[in-house]
Design a protein around this motif. Sequence first.
Motif, PDB file in Angstrom:
ATOM      1  N   LEU A  44     -60.166 -20.672 -23.089  1.00 50.47           N
ATOM      2  CA  LEU A  44     -60.074 -22.169 -22.204  1.00 50.47           C
ATOM      3  C   LEU A  44     -60.782 -22.030 -20.611  1.00 50.47           C
ATOM      4  CD1 LEU A  44     -56.931 -23.189 -23.954  1.00 50.47           C
ATOM      5  CD2 LEU A  44     -59.113 -24.166 -24.431  1.00 50.47           C
ATOM      6  N   GLY A  46     -59.772 -22.848 -16.888  1.00 56.91           N
ATOM      7  CA  GLY A  46     -58.613 -22.742 -16.117  1.00 56.91           C
ATOM      8  C   GLY A  46     -57.336 -21.949 -16.490  1.00 56.91           C
ATOM      9  N   THR A  47     -57.809 -20.705 -17.111  1.00 55.43           N
ATOM     10  CA  THR A  47     -56.454 -19.993 -17.843  1.00 55.43           C
ATOM     11  C   THR A  47     -56.723 -18.570 -16.995  1.00 55.43           C
ATOM     12  OG1 THR A  47     -58.093 -19.173 -19.696  1.00 55.43           O
ATOM     13  CG2 THR A  47     -56.508 -21.077 -19.982  1.00 55.43           C
ATOM     14  N   THR A 143     -66.587 -20.197 -21.680  1.00 47.99           N
ATOM     15  CA  THR A 143     -65.580 -20.846 -22.464  1.00 47.99           C
ATOM     16  C   THR A 143     -66.124 -21.216 -23.896  1.00 47.99           C
ATOM     17  OG1 THR A 143     -66.569 -23.133 -21.326  1.00 47.99           O
ATOM     18  CG2 THR A 143     -64.700 -22.125 -20.259  1.00 47.99           C
ATOM     19  N   GLN A 164     -53.997 -20.974 -24.306  1.00 50.72           N
ATOM     20  CA  GLN A 164     -52.976 -21.569 -23.592  1.00 50.72           C
ATOM     21  C   GLN A 164     -51.644 -20.832 -23.159  1.00 50.72           C
ATOM     22  OE1 GLN A 164     -51.715 -25.243 -25.746  1.00 50.72           O
ATOM     23  NE2 GLN A 164     -53.615 -26.023 -25.664  1.00 50.72           N
ATOM     24  N   LYS A 198     -50.340 -28.853 -19.983  1.00 53.25           N
ATOM     25  CA  LYS A 198     -51.235 -28.367 -21.225  1.00 53.25           C
ATOM     26  C   LYS A 198     -51.321 -26.992 -21.357  1.00 53.25           C
ATOM     27  CE  LYS A 198     -54.195 -32.473 -21.122  1.00 53.25           C
ATOM     28  NZ  LYS A 198     -55.666 -32.981 -21.041  1.00 53.25           N
ATOM     29  N   ILE A 200     -51.945 -24.779 -18.800  1.00 52.73           N
ATOM     30  CA  ILE A 200     -53.187 -24.448 -18.417  1.00 52.73           C
ATOM     31  C   ILE A 200     -52.864 -24.177 -16.817  1.00 52.73           C
ATOM     32  CG2 ILE A 200     -55.445 -24.889 -17.456  1.00 52.73           C
ATOM     33  CD1 ILE A 200     -55.494 -24.565 -20.659  1.00 52.73           C
ATOM     34  N   ARG A 202     -54.437 -23.779 -13.841  1.00 51.65           N
ATOM     35  CA  ARG A 202     -55.205 -24.412 -13.062  1.00 51.65           C
ATOM     36  C   ARG A 202     -54.830 -26.063 -12.988  1.00 51.65           C
ATOM     37  NH1 ARG A 202     -61.469 -24.765 -14.185  1.00 51.65           N
ATOM     38  NH2 ARG A 202     -61.440 -22.641 -13.633  1.00 51.65           N
TER      39      ARG A 202
END
Length: 305
Positions: A44, A46-47, A143, A164, A198, A200, A202
């Motif tokens: 994903l 932003g992880t 991604t 996540q 969520k 994440i 970011r």
Amino acid sequence: MDTLRPIKLEEFKGKEKIKNNLKIYLESVKKTGKTLDHCLFYGLAGTGKTTLAFIIANELNSKIKIIQGNSLQKNIDIINIALTLNEGDVLFIDEIHAINPQIIEMLYSIMEDFTINIQLGKELNSRITKLKIPHFTLIGATTNLGKLPTSLEDRFGINIFFDQYSKQEIIEIVCDYLRKMNLHLSNNEIKLIADNTKGIPRIANKIVRRVYDFKIVNPNITIREVLKNIDIISDGINRFDMQYLLALNNSEKEMGIRTISQLIGLDEFTIETKIEPFLISNNYINKTNKGRMLTKKGKLFLKNI
């Protein structure tokens, strides 16, 4: 407050298994004097893929060069980058799946043999010359692993999946951000921020920065008011997610991605990569052969808003 990004492995919050394995790999490299194997980070957005690439470079006391995959479209693009590398450098290619497939063959020799095959001359008078380049570590991030050729994926010695983060991991990340920004919040306020990320980091970063802004101007503002002002409704669902859910709720049958795109005014790629992963993994929607549909959880969410 200039940056909330960790710079050392010990500062990276969460993902203990990933950190522990990387610690072993890095210690092995330092003891043997060899180059770290090429790494593939996927999962994903932003992880922490980019953050971890910077950390690896810092831990190795190496320089890092950052390239976007879609900027590598011709052989000369790869050649120019390879010729700027020094021994032990880290080359980070973000969205590596976007490299032009026609030039990936050249990347193979660079990764495996640390050589570039350059064609000199034209047609009948041409010949191939092998040019040695310094040993370096390629870190590719994507991604969309499915778009990466298997033959390229197999050439990475270290493969790491980023999904996540758990609620507790996000709480640790939020607390770390707050400490760096000298912002003090209650445990309930911290939990509320974490509940809307969520999973994440970011997003956690963005929320904490906006909370900081609002608190500087109005110290008495609540976290719920801040979330409302930045269009986060509940459980991390934002106004775009809500438009998506409402579109499905107004339909009596499964809905195709093209129809959804037209209804909410977002392109299909954004919907499939930015909106649907969270809604699917958290059971707000189902994705079937006939299209998308709300789950009981999705319907209940809309009912309670």
